[in-house]
Scaffold this active site. Sequence first.
Site, short mmCIF file in Angstrom:
data_model
loop_
_atom_site.label_atom_id
_atom_site.label_comp_id
_atom_site.label_asym_id
_atom_site.label_seq_id
_atom_site.Cartn_x
_atom_site.Cartn_y
_atom_site.Cartn_z
CE LYS A 75 -0.12 -0.51 4.99
NZ LYS A 75 -0.73 -1.25 6.09
CE1 TYR A 122 14.04 31.15 2.07
CE2 TYR A 122 13.96 28.75 2.24
CZ TYR A 122 13.84 29.91 1.49
OH TYR A 122 13.50 29.82 0.17
C1 LIG Z 1 -0.13 -1.92 6.93
C2 LIG Z 1 -0.73 -3.20 7.36
C3 LIG Z 1 0.09 -4.31 7.63
C4 LIG Z 1 1.60 -4.25 7.66
O1 LIG Z 1 2.05 -3.63 8.84
P1 LIG Z 1 3.63 -3.48 9.12
O2 LIG Z 1 3.70 -2.99 10.51
O3 LIG Z 1 4.15 -2.49 8.15
O4 LIG Z 1 4.23 -4.82 8.93
C5 LIG Z 1 -0.55 -5.52 7.88
N1 LIG Z 1 -1.89 -5.61 7.89
C6 LIG Z 1 -2.71 -4.56 7.65
C7 LIG Z 1 -4.17 -4.73 7.68
C8 LIG Z 1 -2.15 -3.31 7.39
O5 LIG Z 1 -2.95 -2.27 7.16
#
Ligand SMILES: *Cc1c(COP(=O)(O)O)cnc(C)c1O
Length: 362
Positions: free
Chosen positions: A42, A254
Amino acid sequence: MEESLIYPLPNRAWLDLSATALRRNATELQRRTGLPLIPMVKANAYGVGSAGVVSALESLDPLAYGVASVDEGESLREMGIARTIIIFTPILQADYERAQAADLTAALGDAAGIRSWAPTGKPYHLAIDTGMNRAGVSWRDVATVRDVVREWPPAGAFTHFHSAEIEDGSAEEQVNRFFSAIGQLGVEIPFLHADNSAAAARGVGGGERWGAIRPGVFLYGVGSRFGVRAEPVVSLRARVVDIRWIEAGDTVSYGATYRATRRERIATAAVGYGDGYPRALSDRSAAVLNGSRVPQRGLVTMDMTMFDVTDAPCAVGDVVTLIGAEGGPELLVEGVAALAGMSPYELLTGLAPRLERRFNED
Ligand SMILES: *Cc1c(COP(=O)(O)O)cnc(C)c1O
């Protein structure tokens, strides 16, 4: 520079990404848990770049990929990914048709949603909330979906841990709530999953009850607890584009937050918060240049960041490493994020699209 003739590097700022380390991190979690992978890709694979990440992971034959939206799922399909793609964020019913047209699997947690999605025969996973209170049917309320789940059984069911990185018993309690909810449904669900990176590293959800792990951040090089260390994957580098001497009393950037107390040589790197190098690092971070640690000076600006190179060999065109394995722990994603008061997730997902992603096999 001669080197750039042999090995052309970008002229401004970029990410060097180790496809090999990414795969080794994935196989390490797979080995520890004995479970197949659902890599979470994602948010453009946590900012790393989903096209490169997915093509690096394909050879591991993952069970599925995890995304957060229909758009993200569609873009994996456009890359030619034929595997199961699960959308882990709830989507509105208005998007069901588009999701199904792209053969995406929804995570559903309410009776109305299941009733609208499932009669088409497209698979879904049942999201069960066991304490996160974010998405999915609450483990207390599974009775509300029992009838629809019996009529249209899900292809899988899952929950998500809120504190898997802490050994406080909460993950174990969530597991108990999950199995009690599954028991109440009274339907055979062939495929159950829960482990994020920390849970997989810790071994919370190992064993035959589970069908897969869903690691994200560990794949991308973050995580060094529970006897396992993620190999760094991400390096942020930029070119030095200007060098000057300043006198004692002169200021940099800045707001003149940095004032030199001696004659100092200042190098400007062509990278800034517009690339995702956080402004919160101003006057507190360091980078590595030609093997030397160089302290950062003045406010980080949108496109340029200044470093004190008085004690380092430096020429225009040289490469500065701002995030990466080179500088020891302080340049790792976790170290830089901590210095900026951010989570490693936030630092990674903030890496801007204008950085060229260079995946390397090493
Ligand atoms: C983002 C997510 C993960 C992965 O989590 P990490 O801590 O990055 O390993 C697993 N399951 C769901 C539902 C998520 O949204």
